[in-house]
Design a protein around this motif. Sequence first.
Motif, mmCIF file in Angstrom:
data_model
loop_
_atom_site.group_PDB
_atom_site.id
_atom_site.type_symbol
_atom_site.label_atom_id
_atom_site.label_comp_id
_atom_site.label_asym_id
_atom_site.label_seq_id
_atom_site.Cartn_x
_atom_site.Cartn_y
_atom_site.Cartn_z
ATOM 1 N N ASP A 123 -3.335 -5.975 10.015
ATOM 2 C CA ASP A 123 -2.891 -5.821 8.628
ATOM 3 C C ASP A 123 -2.932 -7.114 7.825
ATOM 4 O OD1 ASP A 123 -2.281 -2.998 8.720
ATOM 5 O OD2 ASP A 123 -0.569 -3.521 9.970
ATOM 6 N N ARG A 124 -3.859 -8.010 8.147
ATOM 7 C CA ARG A 124 -4.032 -9.211 7.329
ATOM 8 C C ARG A 124 -5.481 -9.671 7.387
ATOM 9 N NH1 ARG A 124 -0.691 -10.697 11.468
ATOM 10 N NH2 ARG A 124 1.064 -10.753 10.025
ATOM 11 N N VAL A 125 -5.917 -10.367 6.333
ATOM 12 C CA VAL A 125 -7.270 -10.913 6.288
ATOM 13 C C VAL A 125 -7.276 -12.246 7.019
ATOM 14 C CG1 VAL A 125 -9.116 -11.752 4.805
ATOM 15 C CG2 VAL A 125 -7.792 -9.746 4.121
ATOM 16 N N LEU A 126 -8.192 -12.390 7.979
ATOM 17 C CA LEU A 126 -8.235 -13.589 8.807
ATOM 18 C C LEU A 126 -9.335 -14.558 8.388
ATOM 19 C CD1 LEU A 126 -7.812 -11.893 12.310
ATOM 20 C CD2 LEU A 126 -6.028 -12.832 10.837
ATOM 21 N N ALA A 127 -10.510 -14.041 8.039
ATOM 22 C CA ALA A 127 -11.658 -14.894 7.732
ATOM 23 C C ALA A 127 -12.747 -14.013 7.138
ATOM 24 C CB ALA A 127 -12.148 -15.592 9.000
ATOM 25 N N THR A 188 2.753 -0.008 17.175
ATOM 26 C CA THR A 188 2.572 1.433 16.981
ATOM 27 C C THR A 188 1.512 2.023 17.906
ATOM 28 O OG1 THR A 188 0.969 1.022 15.195
ATOM 29 C CG2 THR A 188 3.282 1.306 14.566
ATOM 30 N N SER A 189 0.949 1.219 18.805
ATOM 31 C CA SER A 189 -0.077 1.748 19.706
ATOM 32 C C SER A 189 0.547 2.717 20.701
ATOM 33 C CB SER A 189 -0.779 0.612 20.454
ATOM 34 O OG SER A 189 0.087 0.042 21.421
ATOM 35 N N PRO A 223 -0.821 10.730 13.097
ATOM 36 C CA PRO A 223 -0.973 10.279 11.707
ATOM 37 C C PRO A 223 -0.015 9.152 11.349
ATOM 38 C CG PRO A 223 0.138 12.410 11.809
ATOM 39 C CD PRO A 223 -0.289 12.095 13.199
ATOM 40 N N THR A 224 -0.406 8.373 10.343
ATOM 41 C CA THR A 224 0.452 7.319 9.814
ATOM 42 C C THR A 224 0.426 7.377 8.295
ATOM 43 O OG1 THR A 224 -1.287 5.630 9.664
ATOM 44 C CG2 THR A 224 -0.111 5.820 11.765
ATOM 45 N N THR A 225 1.464 6.843 7.684
ATOM 46 C CA THR A 225 1.462 6.693 6.237
ATOM 47 C C THR A 225 0.630 5.477 5.876
ATOM 48 O OG1 THR A 225 3.463 5.335 6.291
ATOM 49 C CG2 THR A 225 3.746 7.715 6.022
ATOM 50 N N LYS A 226 0.121 5.440 4.652
ATOM 51 C CA LYS A 226 -0.717 4.330 4.205
ATOM 52 C C LYS A 226 0.144 3.331 3.436
ATOM 53 C CE LYS A 226 -4.749 5.235 2.579
ATOM 54 N NZ LYS A 226 -5.868 5.790 1.797
ATOM 55 N N ALA A 227 0.747 2.399 4.159
ATOM 56 C CA ALA A 227 1.579 1.376 3.536
ATOM 57 C C ALA A 227 0.760 0.115 3.306
ATOM 58 C CB ALA A 227 2.780 1.071 4.429
ATOM 59 N N ASP A 228 1.175 -0.703 2.320
ATOM 60 C CA ASP A 228 0.441 -1.920 1.995
ATOM 61 C C ASP A 228 0.524 -2.956 3.112
ATOM 62 O OD1 ASP A 228 -0.363 -0.942 -0.461
ATOM 63 O OD2 ASP A 228 1.380 -1.767 -1.519
ATOM 64 N N ASP A 231 1.180 0.237 8.764
ATOM 65 C CA ASP A 231 1.169 1.693 8.845
ATOM 66 C C ASP A 231 2.395 2.184 9.609
ATOM 67 O OD1 ASP A 231 -1.290 1.638 7.564
ATOM 68 O OD2 ASP A 231 -2.387 1.508 9.454
ATOM 69 N N VAL A 232 2.939 3.317 9.164
ATOM 70 C CA VAL A 232 4.146 3.874 9.778
ATOM 71 C C VAL A 232 3.819 5.234 10.385
ATOM 72 C CG1 VAL A 232 6.519 4.617 9.387
ATOM 73 C CG2 VAL A 232 5.588 2.691 8.077
ATOM 74 N N PRO A 233 4.021 5.412 11.702
ATOM 75 C CA PRO A 233 3.762 6.711 12.331
ATOM 76 C C PRO A 233 4.632 7.800 11.712
ATOM 77 C CG PRO A 233 4.027 4.989 13.986
ATOM 78 C CD PRO A 233 4.439 4.390 12.676
ATOM 79 N N ILE A 234 4.083 9.005 11.642
ATOM 80 C CA ILE A 234 4.792 10.117 11.015
ATOM 81 C C ILE A 234 4.348 11.414 11.683
ATOM 82 C CG2 ILE A 234 3.031 10.408 9.217
ATOM 83 C CD1 ILE A 234 5.302 11.058 7.242
ATOM 84 N N THR A 235 5.230 12.396 11.744
ATOM 85 C CA THR A 235 4.883 13.680 12.355
ATOM 86 C C THR A 235 4.288 14.613 11.302
ATOM 87 O OG1 THR A 235 7.010 14.743 11.911
ATOM 88 C CG2 THR A 235 6.836 13.418 13.934
#
Length: 327
Positions: A123-127, A188-189, A223-228, A231-235
């Motif tokens: 969840d971050r830009v590295l290069a 979340t894996s 599934p997960t929610t699309k957070a900035d 990501d958050v797992p969701i049923t």
Amino acid sequence: MSPSAPPAALRLASPPKVLLPALSPSSTCSPRLSMSTPSRPRATPLTAAGGGGAAPSLLAADPGHRDSVILAARDAMTNCLGETHLDLVVPGLRLAAKGKVRDVYESGEHLVLVTTDRQSAFDRVLASIPFKGQVLNETSLWWFNRTSHITPNAVVSSPDRNVTIAKRCSVFPVEFVVRGFVTGSTDTSLWTVYNKGVRNYCGNAIPDGMVKNQKLPANILTPTTKADDHDVPITPDEIVKSGLMSKDDFDEAKSKALSLFEYGQKVALENGVILVDTKYEFGKTADGTVVLIDEVHTPDSSRYWIANSYEERFKSGLEPENVDKVT
């Protein structure tokens, strides 16, 4: 798929080409997307100055060789497409979103998705990696075309190796993560939560007694929610109850995601790799059609293992040979 012609403002430096059944061998020689600078040449191998063959190790005893490799690497970085400013050079375009990897512009009923060379992980830009965006974009186009028998998609055309023009649609705020193995290392894996004792994950019952990197009895959707930020797992029940998607839309997207993954695993295995897990995104067009969007089975969105060594390494308790973006 029957592509429609985008407006003139979206044609950039060259006319759009219809998505072809397969990329021709010469397609890799096309120029890069032109921003405010001339088209970039294709990167050359990192070889020592005046020498041929493989580049020496950065740890080589000869400091001259090491310096040559470092200079070659720096030169290659000029090929990176790190930033785009199409809204400044193409009339009618507006920057709609800037993601970790893709910049999205909009014009009327179309979106222009530019896949940059930015490298993101966790969840971050590295290069940035030269020509990475071209690989991702062309990989997705290949899969979009070959999965049209499973689901329609939003692709209209591709006027540049880093660019896809797509139909505008309402994007579902859910990522459809499909998994075939108990693996991973993030919070979340599936392996992380399973190792903590969780046996029901995102509405899926996972049997006892499984070990890391073991194949699941059947592919599952987590599934997960699309957070900035993450990501958050969701049923599935939570998705419907919270109003993120209707039950009909979710059921249709779930069916498409599982079918896409099964087909992707088949094609991957035929080519010597295992599609371990991936994520899909879907949207809904103005006429109510659920379509596949974003990317498909790329090294950014998917985990792949080398097939012919998996069984032996698994039995020996070794990690599989990976070809995903983190390794």
